[in-house]
Motif scaffolding. Structure first.
Motif, PDB file in Angstrom:
ATOM      1  N   ALA A 273      41.658  67.610   6.173  1.00  0.00           N
ATOM      2  CA  ALA A 273      40.443  68.047   5.475  1.00  0.00           C
ATOM      3  C   ALA A 273      39.280  67.112   5.779  1.00  0.00           C
ATOM      4  CB  ALA A 273      40.700  68.102   3.974  1.00  0.00           C
ATOM      5  N   ALA A 274      39.559  65.808   5.805  1.00  0.00           N
ATOM      6  CA  ALA A 274      38.514  64.834   6.097  1.00  0.00           C
ATOM      7  C   ALA A 274      37.970  65.015   7.515  1.00  0.00           C
ATOM      8  CB  ALA A 274      39.055  63.418   5.914  1.00  0.00           C
ATOM      9  N   VAL A 275      38.871  65.283   8.458  1.00  0.00           N
ATOM     10  CA  VAL A 275      38.453  65.525   9.841  1.00  0.00           C
ATOM     11  C   VAL A 275      37.544  66.751   9.912  1.00  0.00           C
ATOM     12  CG1 VAL A 275      39.270  66.208  12.142  1.00  0.00           C
ATOM     13  CG2 VAL A 275      40.453  64.390  10.872  1.00  0.00           C
ATOM     14  N   TYR A 276      37.924  67.808   9.207  1.00  0.00           N
ATOM     15  CA  TYR A 276      37.095  69.010   9.189  1.00  0.00           C
ATOM     16  C   TYR A 276      35.730  68.723   8.562  1.00  0.00           C
ATOM     17  CZ  TYR A 276      35.101  73.485   8.137  1.00  0.00           C
ATOM     18  OH  TYR A 276      34.221  74.524   8.071  1.00  0.00           O
ATOM     19  N   LEU A 277      35.724  68.022   7.434  1.00  0.00           N
ATOM     20  CA  LEU A 277      34.470  67.753   6.734  1.00  0.00           C
ATOM     21  C   LEU A 277      33.562  66.841   7.557  1.00  0.00           C
ATOM     22  CD1 LEU A 277      35.863  67.295   3.118  1.00  0.00           C
ATOM     23  CD2 LEU A 277      34.506  69.222   3.975  1.00  0.00           C
ATOM     24  N   LYS A 278      34.143  65.962   8.337  1.00  0.00           N
ATOM     25  CA  LYS A 278      33.337  65.115   9.226  1.00  0.00           C
ATOM     26  C   LYS A 278      32.637  65.969  10.282  1.00  0.00           C
ATOM     27  CE  LYS A 278      33.585  61.490  12.727  1.00  0.00           C
ATOM     28  NZ  LYS A 278      34.430  60.521  13.456  1.00  0.00           N
ATOM     29  N   ASN A 279      33.366  66.902  10.857  1.00  0.00           N
ATOM     30  CA  ASN A 279      32.830  67.691  11.965  1.00  0.00           C
ATOM     31  C   ASN A 279      32.011  68.893  11.529  1.00  0.00           C
ATOM     32  OD1 ASN A 279      34.029  65.999  13.883  1.00  0.00           O
ATOM     33  ND2 ASN A 279      35.973  67.102  13.784  1.00  0.00           N
ATOM     34  N   HIS A 280      32.280  69.402  10.314  1.00  0.00           N
ATOM     35  CA  HIS A 280      31.622  70.653   9.905  1.00  0.00           C
ATOM     36  C   HIS A 280      31.026  70.611   8.489  1.00  0.00           C
ATOM     37  CE1 HIS A 280      33.472  72.548  13.433  1.00  0.00           C
ATOM     38  NE2 HIS A 280      34.608  72.001  13.059  1.00  0.00           N
ATOM     39  N   GLY A 281      31.331  69.582   7.714  1.00  0.00           N
ATOM     40  CA  GLY A 281      30.895  69.573   6.311  1.00  0.00           C
ATOM     41  C   GLY A 281      29.859  68.531   5.967  1.00  0.00           C
ATOM     42  N   GLY A 282      29.335  67.842   6.975  1.00  0.00           N
ATOM     43  CA  GLY A 282      28.265  66.891   6.721  1.00  0.00           C
ATOM     44  C   GLY A 282      28.703  65.581   6.108  1.00  0.00           C
ATOM     45  N   ALA A 283      29.991  65.237   6.209  1.00  0.00           N
ATOM     46  CA  ALA A 283      30.485  63.979   5.646  1.00  0.00           C
ATOM     47  C   ALA A 283      30.654  62.955   6.772  1.00  0.00           C
ATOM     48  CB  ALA A 283      31.820  64.202   4.941  1.00  0.00           C
ATOM     49  N   ALA A 284      29.997  61.821   6.632  1.00  0.00           N
ATOM     50  CA  ALA A 284      30.046  60.774   7.670  1.00  0.00           C
ATOM     51  C   ALA A 284      31.300  59.931   7.488  1.00  0.00           C
ATOM     52  CB  ALA A 284      28.792  59.912   7.603  1.00  0.00           C
ATOM     53  N   ILE A 285      32.442  60.501   7.852  1.00  0.00           N
ATOM     54  CA  ILE A 285      33.742  59.865   7.624  1.00  0.00           C
ATOM     55  C   ILE A 285      34.225  59.202   8.909  1.00  0.00           C
ATOM     56  CG2 ILE A 285      36.154  60.247   6.984  1.00  0.00           C
ATOM     57  CD1 ILE A 285      35.193  62.683   5.359  1.00  0.00           C
ATOM     58  N   GLU A 286      34.567  57.925   8.820  1.00  0.00           N
ATOM     59  CA  GLU A 286      35.131  57.192   9.938  1.00  0.00           C
ATOM     60  C   GLU A 286      36.623  56.946   9.692  1.00  0.00           C
ATOM     61  OE1 GLU A 286      33.296  56.843  12.505  1.00  0.00           O
ATOM     62  OE2 GLU A 286      31.435  57.459  11.505  1.00  0.00           O
ATOM     63  N   GLU A 287      37.334  56.523  10.739  1.00  0.00           N
ATOM     64  CA  GLU A 287      38.771  56.292  10.596  1.00  0.00           C
ATOM     65  C   GLU A 287      39.076  55.258   9.514  1.00  0.00           C
ATOM     66  OE1 GLU A 287      42.753  55.031  13.151  1.00  0.00           O
ATOM     67  OE2 GLU A 287      40.903  55.554  14.215  1.00  0.00           O
ATOM     68  N   ARG A 288      38.265  54.223   9.387  1.00  0.00           N
ATOM     69  CA  ARG A 288      38.514  53.207   8.374  1.00  0.00           C
ATOM     70  C   ARG A 288      38.399  53.778   6.966  1.00  0.00           C
ATOM     71  NH1 ARG A 288      33.579  51.136   6.415  1.00  0.00           N
ATOM     72  NH2 ARG A 288      31.767  51.806   7.640  1.00  0.00           N
ATOM     73  N   HIS A 289      37.530  54.767   6.795  1.00  0.00           N
ATOM     74  CA  HIS A 289      37.414  55.409   5.477  1.00  0.00           C
ATOM     75  C   HIS A 289      38.710  56.147   5.132  1.00  0.00           C
ATOM     76  CE1 HIS A 289      32.907  55.562   6.594  1.00  0.00           C
ATOM     77  NE2 HIS A 289      33.144  54.465   5.894  1.00  0.00           N
ATOM     78  N   ILE A 290      39.295  56.785   6.127  1.00  0.00           N
ATOM     79  CA  ILE A 290      40.567  57.489   5.926  1.00  0.00           C
ATOM     80  C   ILE A 290      41.672  56.492   5.598  1.00  0.00           C
ATOM     81  CG2 ILE A 290      42.349  58.849   7.098  1.00  0.00           C
ATOM     82  CD1 ILE A 290      40.047  60.297   8.568  1.00  0.00           C
ATOM     83  N   GLN A 291      41.763  55.438   6.383  1.00  0.00           N
ATOM     84  CA  GLN A 291      42.799  54.424   6.143  1.00  0.00           C
ATOM     85  C   GLN A 291      42.663  53.802   4.757  1.00  0.00           C
ATOM     86  OE1 GLN A 291      41.970  51.909   9.527  1.00  0.00           O
ATOM     87  NE2 GLN A 291      43.599  52.829  10.764  1.00  0.00           N
TER      88      GLN A 291
END
Length: 431
Positions: A273-291
């Motif tokens: 979901a985070a990957v999708y939101l980064k690419n299509h939902g306007g969320a500036a999510i990096e790998e460190r945020h996921i970890q």
């Protein structure tokens, strides 16, 4: 006019007498009177038999680590009623709850003058969440968890940017259906035209139905072990470690502190979901945020260790699928322990199968009860059990005290499980 929080809470709880009434007509009518606040929310909609709360928790924490303010609507509650409507993991305050009730009460009472009938407790709480996040305190994202099913669930008036279906199991069958296919159709009711679905359903029949429904609605479909994969998994003393592949990125050595392989699957849904939101939902999510989000995520009442010495764990495994996951987790992490179980559940659950599963790992089981209208009496649960290692104690507090007395060595562990309402009561004895 409700002048105090307790008055507001009593008014909400009084709606319980109207029971469960699936359908969206009452919701639509009330929302229209309030200016359709649900249309002003950037929502993510989550359904499934088990794992909704954990998945919501993982995703919320990832989004927060990326600097977002995140609202959540979940049920049931464990510590306080207010936690059903939370911002960044914190329940709304008593004053906000009272203000919400005073705002929506005239609309709820107006509904009773129509031919649509009375609003249920869950409908009232859902309306409050929509108004709060749509009008009073807007968030970057709001994650809504269904209460029951999906198609006719009160939350299903929302138009989300993403939907998630965690899994399919046999629960609430008197409402959702007797077969995997029937239950899946109800859960699939949250799929909206063009809105992506992420899921971890495993049954062939369920996968086929979700594929059909997403194709019909031209909705992208990301399925665990098809579009994204868990590529490695390792049990740790403090949780789990795993790696995964998604269509857009790979992640290695992700760690969670919630135990069990089922939690790895829930976490993988949140990552996808985070990957999708980064690419299509306007969320500036990096790998460190996921970890970081996965590591800090905690969901009280779910395989929660409430005592270290002696070891006491509580877990709201409230249906057979939950008990299966619990037993699997106990085998993974505590295979060398003498596991003493205290168990209580509601009458609408398949208690006999749950008990048989627990007995696969239990050195002893004590059946108990608690103050809830649909709770089994301890003696009735005891009659379903086989073997000499079982007993019944109607008073859960006495059962807990006697359970602690069995913990004589480091090899002994006390596992308190069953209804989330039961766990909510027991947890108060430890915090």
């Amino acid at each position: 006019m409700m002048e105090t929080y307790n008055q507001a809470l009593n008014w909400i709880r009084n709606r319980l007498r109207f029971g469960i009434k699936p359908g969206l007509e009452r919701m639509a009518w009330m929302l229209e009177q309030l200016g359709n606040p649900h249309d002003e929310i950037k929502a993510i909609h989550v359904a499934g038999t088990n794992g909704k709360g954990s998945t919501v928790c993982y995703l919320r924490n990832i989004l927060q680590q990326a600097g977002n303010n995140v609202g959540t609507f979940t049920s049931p509650y464990i510590e306080t009623f207010n936690e059903r409507i939370s911002v960044n993991g914190r329940p709304i305050c008593d004053e906000e709850m009272a203000e919400l009730v005073n705002t929506i009460k005239p609309v709820v009472e107006g509904l009773e003058e129509t031919d649509l009938g009375e609003a249920t407790e869950f409908e009232v709480i859902t309306i409050m969440a929509f108004y709060y996040f749509g009008k009073m305190n807007k968030q970057d994202f709001v994650i809504f968890e269904t209460g029951l099913g999906g198609r006719l669930d009160s939350t299903n008036v929302v138009q989300p940017i993403l939907t998630i279906i965690t899994n399919i199991g046999f629960d609430h069958m008197h409402i959702l259906g007797e077969t995997v296919e029937e239950i899946t159709e109800e859960k699939a009711g949250i799929i909206k035209p063009g809105i992506p679905l992420i899921s971890a359903v495993e049954q062939k029949e369920a996968r086929e139905i979700l594929t059909e429904r997403t194709n019909e609605k031209q909705s992208p479909f990301y399925l665990l072990e098809k579009e994204f994969h868990i590529t490695s998994y390792e049990t740790l003393e403090t949780g789990e470690k795993f790696s995964m592949e998604t269509p857009a990125a790979s992640f290695h050595d992700l760690r969670i502190t919630m135990m069990g392989y089922h939690q790895v699957k829930n976490a993988s849904l949140a990552v996808m979901a985070a990957v999708y939101l980064k690419n299509h939902g306007g969320a500036a999510i990096e790998e460190r945020h996921i970890q970081e989000g996965l590591v800090v995520a905690k969901w009280i009442g779910r395989f929660e260790k409430v005592s270290e010495h002696p070891t006491i764990i509580i877990d709201g495994a409230h249906n057979f699928q939950g008990i299966e996951s619990l037993v699997s987790t106990l085998r993974l992490h505590y295979e060398d322990k003498n596991i003493h179980v205290i168990f209580s559940c509601l009458k609408d659950k398949d208690a006999k199968d749950m008990i048989e599963k627990l007995q696969e790992v239990a050195a002893s089981i004590t059946f108990t009860s608690f103050d809830f209208p649909r709770a089994y009496e301890a003696k009735d649960l005891h009659e379903m059990a086989q073997g000499d290692n079982t007993s019944a104690e109607e008073d859960w507090y006495t059962a807990l005290r006697e359970g602690k007395e069995k913990l004589k060595t480091e090899k002994d562990l006390l596992m308190v499980t069953g209804s989330l309402y039961f766990i909510s009561e027991v947890r108060k004895a430890f915090v």
